[in-house]
Design an enzyme around this catalytic site. Structure first.
Site, mmCIF file in Angstrom:
data_model
loop_
_atom_site.group_PDB
_atom_site.id
_atom_site.type_symbol
_atom_site.label_atom_id
_atom_site.label_comp_id
_atom_site.label_asym_id
_atom_site.label_seq_id
_atom_site.Cartn_x
_atom_site.Cartn_y
_atom_site.Cartn_z
ATOM 1 N N LYS A 35 0.838 -1.205 0.000
ATOM 2 C CA LYS A 35 0.000 0.000 0.000
ATOM 3 C C LYS A 35 0.874 1.255 0.000
ATOM 4 O O LYS A 35 0.641 2.193 -0.763
ATOM 5 C CB LYS A 35 -0.891 -0.031 1.251
ATOM 6 N N GLU A 151 -13.410 10.098 14.896
ATOM 7 C CA GLU A 151 -13.666 10.587 13.544
ATOM 8 C C GLU A 151 -15.110 10.269 13.144
ATOM 9 O O GLU A 151 -15.593 9.171 13.384
ATOM 10 C CB GLU A 151 -12.684 9.910 12.573
ATOM 11 N N GLU A 155 -17.733 7.463 4.503
ATOM 12 C CA GLU A 155 -17.141 7.087 3.231
ATOM 13 C C GLU A 155 -18.047 7.611 2.113
ATOM 14 O O GLU A 155 -19.264 7.614 2.235
ATOM 15 C CB GLU A 155 -16.998 5.565 3.138
ATOM 16 N N ASN A 211 -22.799 6.578 16.654
ATOM 17 C CA ASN A 211 -22.987 5.552 15.622
ATOM 18 C C ASN A 211 -24.173 4.644 15.949
ATOM 19 O O ASN A 211 -24.962 4.294 15.071
ATOM 20 C CB ASN A 211 -21.712 4.711 15.464
ATOM 21 N N PHE A 252 -30.934 9.702 7.678
ATOM 22 C CA PHE A 252 -30.990 8.311 8.148
ATOM 23 C C PHE A 252 -32.428 7.829 8.313
ATOM 24 O O PHE A 252 -32.718 6.979 9.134
ATOM 25 C CB PHE A 252 -30.170 8.132 9.440
ATOM 26 N N CYS A 263 -18.449 0.338 9.943
ATOM 27 C CA CYS A 263 -18.644 1.000 11.245
ATOM 28 C C CYS A 263 -19.893 0.542 12.000
ATOM 29 O O CYS A 263 -19.786 -0.036 13.073
ATOM 30 C CB CYS A 263 -18.667 2.506 11.059
ATOM 31 N N LYS A 323 -22.717 1.309 0.438
ATOM 32 C CA LYS A 323 -23.387 2.569 0.090
ATOM 33 C C LYS A 323 -22.758 3.088 -1.190
ATOM 34 O O LYS A 323 -21.680 2.607 -1.580
ATOM 35 C CB LYS A 323 -23.268 3.582 1.223
ATOM 36 N N ARG A 330 -17.189 -4.067 3.280
ATOM 37 C CA ARG A 330 -17.201 -4.702 4.601
ATOM 38 C C ARG A 330 -18.634 -4.731 5.153
ATOM 39 O O ARG A 330 -19.289 -3.712 5.229
ATOM 40 C CB ARG A 330 -16.264 -3.948 5.556
HETATM 41 P P1 NAD Z 1 -8.870 0.475 7.296
HETATM 42 O O1 NAD Z 1 -8.911 -0.979 7.500
HETATM 43 O O2 NAD Z 1 -9.298 1.066 5.989
HETATM 44 O O3 NAD Z 1 -7.395 1.031 7.565
HETATM 45 C C1 NAD Z 1 -6.606 0.620 8.646
HETATM 46 C C2 NAD Z 1 -5.160 0.637 8.200
HETATM 47 O O4 NAD Z 1 -4.309 0.416 9.307
HETATM 48 C C3 NAD Z 1 -4.839 -0.466 7.173
HETATM 49 O O5 NAD Z 1 -4.266 0.107 6.015
HETATM 50 C C4 NAD Z 1 -3.819 -1.356 7.919
HETATM 51 O O6 NAD Z 1 -2.851 -1.915 7.060
HETATM 52 C C5 NAD Z 1 -3.209 -0.346 8.886
HETATM 53 N N1 NAD Z 1 -2.520 -0.927 10.033
HETATM 54 C C6 NAD Z 1 -2.924 -1.956 10.833
HETATM 55 N N2 NAD Z 1 -1.994 -2.177 11.793
HETATM 56 C C7 NAD Z 1 -1.012 -1.270 11.604
HETATM 57 C C8 NAD Z 1 0.195 -0.994 12.284
HETATM 58 N N3 NAD Z 1 0.570 -1.690 13.341
HETATM 59 N N4 NAD Z 1 0.987 -0.009 11.824
HETATM 60 C C9 NAD Z 1 0.622 0.714 10.749
HETATM 61 N N5 NAD Z 1 -0.529 0.509 10.070
HETATM 62 C C10 NAD Z 1 -1.338 -0.473 10.490
HETATM 63 O O7 NAD Z 1 -9.725 1.102 8.481
HETATM 64 P P2 NAD Z 1 -10.583 2.451 8.471
HETATM 65 O O8 NAD Z 1 -11.883 2.214 7.797
HETATM 66 O O9 NAD Z 1 -9.735 3.588 8.046
HETATM 67 O O10 NAD Z 1 -10.906 2.593 10.027
HETATM 68 C C11 NAD Z 1 -9.906 2.946 10.951
HETATM 69 C C12 NAD Z 1 -10.580 3.270 12.272
HETATM 70 O O11 NAD Z 1 -11.410 4.433 12.109
HETATM 71 C C13 NAD Z 1 -11.507 2.165 12.801
HETATM 72 O O12 NAD Z 1 -11.443 2.158 14.200
HETATM 73 C C14 NAD Z 1 -12.879 2.628 12.343
HETATM 74 O O13 NAD Z 1 -13.897 2.125 13.167
HETATM 75 C C15 NAD Z 1 -12.756 4.125 12.474
HETATM 76 N N6 NAD Z 1 -13.638 4.884 11.601
HETATM 77 C C16 NAD Z 1 -13.848 4.479 10.320
HETATM 78 C C17 NAD Z 1 -14.668 5.221 9.481
HETATM 79 C C18 NAD Z 1 -14.927 4.784 8.068
HETATM 80 O O14 NAD Z 1 -15.872 5.313 7.450
HETATM 81 N N7 NAD Z 1 -14.160 3.872 7.506
HETATM 82 C C19 NAD Z 1 -15.274 6.400 9.966
HETATM 83 C C20 NAD Z 1 -15.022 6.801 11.272
HETATM 84 C C21 NAD Z 1 -14.199 6.037 12.086
#
Ligand code: NAD
Length: 446
Positions: A35, A151, A155, A211, A252, A263, A323, A330
């Protein structure tokens, strides 16, 4: 100011790109070497509108960097965001192993004062847990402050959500950390955005409670939609009438195949589990989850109603992402629905504008033909099942669709089309919560 963002996924990459666009020097870290190599070449690993341009612009300007080396990234940084995944663990708890791992690494290479911020969605107590891990792993006497900054981006509209949030929540016990985070955020916003400054525990609760509340709203309107079908009311009008009440609000309140994504499903499970662990069952959240679980059956019931003999019949599925405007599959309802249809003997022709590669990885090839576009998907199909309301599905040439399908059956789980128009075109059409439902045999009801 220099900052590091550990975890370069949907949240981390958007956070890094947006801060860098506002002049902050950002290093994004990920332990996925492919990545990071791709990002260094300008390849964006996810689909998120506007993200590619922002990453390219700020990488070229030398404000946005990518590395797999956490220590290298955090050395010059004043603020370190943890934005790694917190997926569902055993029994619905949040799996904090990625967060723990990052905390250990931060502790190992801490060499100057930092504000360490959890941006990942984490259960109450995680801030303290991260503090302990950092303290246990650090050799020197370098101070750091813990903060929580959940956050709320969505998405599909992540960049505008990040840059125009309804509020910024900062949970911290130290004035120094609060001042630094306010200094970091304030220049981002053109108009005033309220800060909610609170304890770390309250900030962590705000995220889960928000949420879960939104999930609850979705499940509520889905149940109301079911009732509308029975009593001959139209959920569109009902939702509009409800949503104009400012105490309720219109968002919603769109019924559909249930909430999915990275989420709501995992966060409702985690919140319910946290509550159980503290001897305080959240009945509303449990109900929202149960209603959502039954949603898939409700969609399948509609398909069965129009196509009772499903073995060997072809179902065209439009939309795979949870969506529109994202490639995230996921816990997407479409995947579970496809698995069930495939298990029942249906042949699937699937199409999504951007989520097909991700869906293919999860579903494999068996029993699914991956279409070039929506028209290719419906060609020869016995039933069209619309699951994600991408804009390009709203203005399909429905004459053409009608003429290329083997039988004119449509289940629209997002109420994209109008019953009268579909009926005029000769479709047998089922939507959600509208007076055009079909009687599902009692034995097959969920
Ligand atoms: P994601 O799976 O898209 O990204 C997580 C990233 O972390 C991956 O690229 C993974 O390779 C990396 N990672 C894992 N372990 C690591 C390490 N030790 N060192 C460096 N990188 C590492 O996840 P996301 O959707 O971005 O969500 C991240 C967090 O934010 C979650 O807790 C989620 O609940 C929260 N969140 C997500 C959203 C959303 O819409 N996706 C919105 C608000 C909050």
């Amino acid at each position: 100011m220099k900052i590091a963002v550990v975890g370069t996924g949907y949240v981390g990459l958007v956070t890094g790109a947006c801060f860098s666009d506002c002049g902050v020097d950002v290093t994004c870290v990920d332990n996925d070497a492919a990545k990071i190599a791709g990002l260094r070449r300008g390849e964006i690993p996810i689909f998120e509108p506007g993200l590619e341009a922002l990453v390219h612009k700020n990488s070229a300007a030398g404000r946005l960097h990518f590395t797999t080396d956490t220590c290298e990234a955090i050395a010059p940084a004043l603020v370190v965001f943890i934005a790694v995944g917190t997926p569902s663990g055993p029994g619905g708890t949040a799996d904090l192993s990625y967060v723990d791992q990052v905390a250990r690494t931060i502790g190992t290479c801490l060499a100057s004062y930092k504000v360490v911020v959890t941006k990942s969605t984490v259960p109450v107590g995680t801030g303290e847990r991260v503090r302990r891990i950092i303290q246990e792993s650090t050799a020197g006497e370098h101070g750091f402050d813990m903060a929580s900054n959940p956050e709320f981006l969505r998405e599909g509209s992540a960049i505008s959500d990040f840059l125009r949030p309804d509020r910024v929540v900062i949970g911290a016990g130290s004035d120094r950390a609060i001042t630094i985070l306010k200094d970091l955020y304030t220049p981002l916003f053109r108009s005033e955005v309220p800060f909610v400054v609170t304890s770390v525990a309250s900030a962590e609760m705000i995220k889960y409670s928000s949420n879960a509340f939104l999930a609850l709203k979705i499940s509520y309107i889905n149940e109301i939609a079911d009732l509308c079908e029975k009593v001959g009311a139209d959920v569109f009008d009902v939702a509009q009438g409800m949503g104009l009440d400012r105490r309720i609000g219109p968002q919603f309140l769109q019924p559909g195949p249930g909430f999915g994504g990275s989420c709501f499903p995992k966060d409702t499970r985690a919140l319910a589990t946290i509550a159980e662990e503290h001897g305080c069952s959240l009945l509303t959240v449990h109900s929202a989850m149960e209603v959502n679980r039954r949603r898939i059956e409700s969609v399948l019931g509609k398909v069965r109603c129009l196509l009772p003999e499903i073995v060997g019949r072809t179902v065209a599925v439009l939309g795979l992402a949870f969506k529109p405007e994202t490639d995230d599959v996921r816990e997407a309802p479409a995947l579970e629905i496809i698995r069930a249809l495939r298990a029942a003997g249906a042949l699937i022709r699937a199409y999504d504008p951007v989520a097909m590669p991700a869906a293919r990885k999860v579903l494999g090839e068996g029993g699914i033909a991956w279409a070039r576009d929506a028209y290719d998907a419906v060609r020869g199909a016995d039933l069209l099942l619309l699951i994600t309301e991408w804009n390009e599905f709203r203005h399909l040439d429905l004459h053409q669709v009608r003429n290329t399908m083997r039988s004119p059956l449509v289940v629209d789980t997002r109420n994209v089309y109008r019953y009268e128009a579909m009926s005029d075109l000769g479709f047998t059409y089922l939507a959600v919560g509208r007076p055009c439902s079909c009687i599902v045999p009692r034995s097959e009801r969920p």
